[in-house]
Design a protein around this motif. Structure first.
Motif, PDB file in Angstrom:
ATOM      1  N   SER A  70     -19.464 -10.338  -5.087  1.00  0.00           N
ATOM      2  CA  SER A  70     -20.651 -10.894  -5.150  1.00  0.00           C
ATOM      3  C   SER A  70     -21.389 -10.822  -3.688  1.00  0.00           C
ATOM      4  N   LYS A  71     -20.876 -11.076  -2.727  1.00  0.00           N
ATOM      5  CA  LYS A  71     -21.157 -11.022  -1.321  1.00  0.00           C
ATOM      6  C   LYS A  71     -21.627  -9.508  -0.970  1.00  0.00           C
ATOM      7  N   ALA A  72     -20.514  -8.485  -1.374  1.00  0.00           N
ATOM      8  CA  ALA A  72     -20.904  -7.156  -1.022  1.00  0.00           C
ATOM      9  C   ALA A  72     -22.239  -6.704  -1.825  1.00  0.00           C
ATOM     10  N   VAL A  73     -22.294  -7.100  -2.882  1.00  0.00           N
ATOM     11  CA  VAL A  73     -23.696  -6.621  -3.891  1.00  0.00           C
ATOM     12  C   VAL A  73     -24.822  -7.314  -3.222  1.00  0.00           C
ATOM     13  N   LYS A  74     -24.773  -8.522  -2.784  1.00  0.00           N
ATOM     14  CA  LYS A  74     -25.922  -9.143  -2.132  1.00  0.00           C
ATOM     15  C   LYS A  74     -26.043  -8.574  -0.974  1.00  0.00           C
ATOM     16  N   ASN A  75     -25.597  -8.197  -0.031  1.00  0.00           N
ATOM     17  CA  ASN A  75     -25.473  -7.462   1.135  1.00  0.00           C
ATOM     18  C   ASN A  75     -26.307  -6.191   1.067  1.00  0.00           C
ATOM     19  N   LYS A  76     -25.957  -5.306  -0.046  1.00  0.00           N
ATOM     20  CA  LYS A  76     -26.489  -4.251  -0.293  1.00  0.00           C
ATOM     21  C   LYS A  76     -27.945  -4.407  -0.930  1.00  0.00           C
ATOM     22  N   LYS A  77     -28.178  -5.302  -1.442  1.00  0.00           N
ATOM     23  CA  LYS A  77     -29.563  -5.481  -2.157  1.00  0.00           C
ATOM     24  C   LYS A  77     -30.503  -6.011  -1.010  1.00  0.00           C
ATOM     25  N   GLU A  78     -29.695  -6.794   0.028  1.00  0.00           N
ATOM     26  CA  GLU A  78     -30.615  -7.136   1.168  1.00  0.00           C
ATOM     27  C   GLU A  78     -30.970  -6.064   2.224  1.00  0.00           C
ATOM     28  N   LYS A  79     -30.024  -5.002   2.162  1.00  0.00           N
ATOM     29  CA  LYS A  79     -30.173  -3.920   3.213  1.00  0.00           C
ATOM     30  C   LYS A  79     -31.440  -2.921   2.587  1.00  0.00           C
ATOM     31  N   LYS A  80     -31.427  -2.842   1.251  1.00  0.00           N
ATOM     32  CA  LYS A  80     -32.536  -1.977   0.518  1.00  0.00           C
ATOM     33  C   LYS A  80     -34.039  -2.480   0.686  1.00  0.00           C
TER      34      LYS A  80
END
Length: 166
Positions: A156-166
């Protein structure tokens, strides 16, 4: 009758003069031009400075030993040494008690003298207690659940980090 509105902000910046006079000759010794804001800032900074100096004096000098709750470094060192000595004395006492019990068994005839050996008795005293260190089924299940939760949180942290980078 008109009431004058007291405006504190204006009074903070109104210049006032502080004069020190000789009472007998009325000669001016000292004079200052001040406003309330300068006085307030000066006293605040002086108070903070006084608190800091007092704190550093207490923290970095032997004066801290006079404050209740602080103990001296010498006292702590002595307490540690005494704790180590008491542990070693307890261990020696247990060994002596086991040896004396062995001698009593030999004297009572419960143990043959040929089987009586000081080293074997002392080895029995030094052995650690038998503790069952095998994992149970409940513990294994709990470990698996914790591992799953950790994987989910990492994902879930990895998914959040990907969303924040976009």
């Amino acid at each position: 009758m008109t009431k004058k509105k007291f405006n504190f902000r204006k009074n903070l910046f109104i210049k006032n003069r502080l004069v020190i006079l000789n009472e007998e000759t009325f000669e001016e010794i000292f004079s200052f031009k001040l406003n309330l804001m300068n006085v307030f800032v000066t006293f605040t900074l002086g108070g903070i400075f006084l608190i800091l100096v007092t704190t550093f004096i207490i923290a970095f000098t032997p004066l801290r030993e006079f404050i209740p709750g602080y103990s001296s470094s010498q006292l702590k060192r002595n307490a540690t040494e005494l704790a180590i000595k008491s542990d070693s004395l307890e261990r020696a006492l247990r060994k002596n008690e086991a040896y004396i019990k062995g001698i009593q068994k030999v004297l009572k005839g419960e143990l043959e003298y040929a089987k009586f050996n000081k080293d074997s008795i002392l080895a029995d005293v030094d052995e650690p207690s038998d503790v069952n260190m095998k994992t149970t089924e409940e513990e294994i299940k709990l470990r698996e659940e914790v591992a799953k939760l950790e994987k989910e949180s990492v994902n879930s942290k990895a998914v959040k980090n990907k969303k924040e980078k976009k």
